[in-house]
Design a protein around this motif. Structure first.
Motif, short mmCIF file in Angstrom:
data_model
loop_
_atom_site.label_atom_id
_atom_site.label_comp_id
_atom_site.label_asym_id
_atom_site.label_seq_id
_atom_site.Cartn_x
_atom_site.Cartn_y
_atom_site.Cartn_z
N PRO A 1 10.30 -1.68 -6.14
CA PRO A 1 9.70 -1.49 -7.47
C PRO A 1 9.87 -2.74 -8.32
N LEU B 1 -0.55 -4.45 -10.39
CA LEU B 1 -0.10 -3.69 -9.24
C LEU B 1 -0.17 -4.52 -7.97
N ILE C 1 3.02 -6.16 -7.18
CA ILE C 1 4.06 -5.32 -6.58
C ILE C 1 3.84 -5.15 -5.09
N TYR C 2 2.58 -5.07 -4.69
CA TYR C 2 2.25 -4.69 -3.31
C TYR C 2 1.67 -5.85 -2.51
N HIS D 1 -1.04 3.29 -8.36
CA HIS D 1 -0.11 2.74 -7.38
C HIS D 1 -0.52 3.07 -5.95
N THR E 1 -1.08 0.48 -2.96
CA THR E 1 -0.29 0.61 -1.74
C THR E 1 -1.17 0.59 -0.50
N ASN F 1 1.80 -1.44 -14.86
CA ASN F 1 2.61 -0.49 -14.10
C ASN F 1 2.48 0.91 -14.67
N GLY G 1 -0.90 2.33 -13.94
CA GLY G 1 -0.98 2.73 -12.54
C GLY G 1 -0.29 4.06 -12.28
N LEU G 2 0.84 4.29 -12.95
CA LEU G 2 1.53 5.58 -12.80
C LEU G 2 0.70 6.71 -13.39
#
Length: 292
Positions: free
Chosen positions: A73, A80, A83-84, A119, A123, A247, A250-251
């Protein structure tokens, strides 16, 4: 050689235990080796640093056959993709240059279901990037983690309430981190699988937040209720805790997608069901955290 990322996390530490218990050689990528138990440091090779760093992954993947991949995280990330996919970029290059054969990745349910799932969408794009390197790839396709409830221990203990933006009666699958780790270890120790695929880990039953509140009340011996908040309020609460705009958005998008069927497309079968019930998880994980 099996390389394990995030070896001190809720999933990663269990993966480490499973691989070492099987007697398999393991190499761990960890930012701070002192966070590893002494017995783990004695039994596994350790490479210090971030698995988003090109030099670190080139060193860690040298001579490795298989990698357990989990993107950590990053609550302050500006996008995003940071993060990925961008985080995974150096590792994807190292998969190719170091001759890694197999990768097991922590991913999400929802491929092909909804186009904008925050997210989850990011992913799944990371999965495509990893699989595009030519490695044999298995994505652990996961719903919401039971263990996420540990983030609300204070409100459960002090106020007898937990929060979400989902309808109280919306039944969804959940799974325990222990079962995710078990699924990962099984794949990491098996050199026979090839190609690309998904391995869903769906838990044994679908539960609503009202169901979850009832089970928690019974296990804890005190009343726990569920309180729904708006998606907007949910996002604002994330921002207030220092989570970045991207973030938090995205959540919020992920919660909306889950309400609208993101996690419903994969049927529960003996192969996709994992064993830990929410009641068992509450007895063994939540109850000590709340009452201990």
């Amino acid at each position: 050689m099996i390389v394990i990322t995030t070896p001190t996390g809720r999933i990663g530490r269990r993966v480490v235990d499973g691989v070492l218990s099987a007697g398999a050689p393991a190499r761990l990528i960890v930012r701070d080796a002192s966070r590893l138990p002494a017995e783990v440091r004695e039994r596994a090779e350790v490479v210090e640093g971030s698995h988003g760093d090109a030099d670190v992954v080139a060193k860690a993947f040298a001579g490795a056959d298989t990698v357990f991949w989990l993107a950590p995280p990053d609550h302050r990330a500006e996008s995003l993709d940071d993060i990925y996919s961008r985080f995974a970029g150096p590792a994807c290059e190292a998969f190719k240059t170091q001759g890694v054969q197999r990768v097991v990745g922590v991913s999400a349910l929802g491929r092909g279901v909804l186009p904008d799932a925050g997210h989850v969408t990011a992913t799944l794009a990371m999965d495509d990037l990893i699989a595009g390197t030519g490695v044999h790839y298995r994505a652990l396709a996961l719903p919401t983690f039971m263990d996420n409830m540990l983030g609300q221990v204070s409100s459960i203990r002090d106020q007898g309430v937990f929060f979400s933006a989902l309808p109280a009666d919306r039944k969804l699958p959940t799974c325990a981190c222990r079962d995710i780790a078990d699924a990962a270890v099984k794949l990491l120790l098996d050199p026979s699988w090839t190609g690309r695929g998904e391995v869903p880990v769906l838990g044994p039953e679908d539960l609503s937040n009202d169901d979850i509140a009832r089970i928690m009340s019974e296990v804890l011996g005190r009343t726990v209720r569920y309180q729904r908040v708006s998606v907007e309020a949910f996002k604002e609460s994330m921002l207030a805790r220092g989570v970045s705009e991207a973030n938090a958005q995205g959540l919020a998008e992920m919660v909306v997608a889950k309400e609208n069927g993101l996690d419903d497309a994969v049927p529960r079968t003996p192969e996709t069901a994992s064993p830990t019930t929410f009641r068992q998880w509450c007895e063994e994980e939540l109850k000590p955290a709340v009452l201990g």
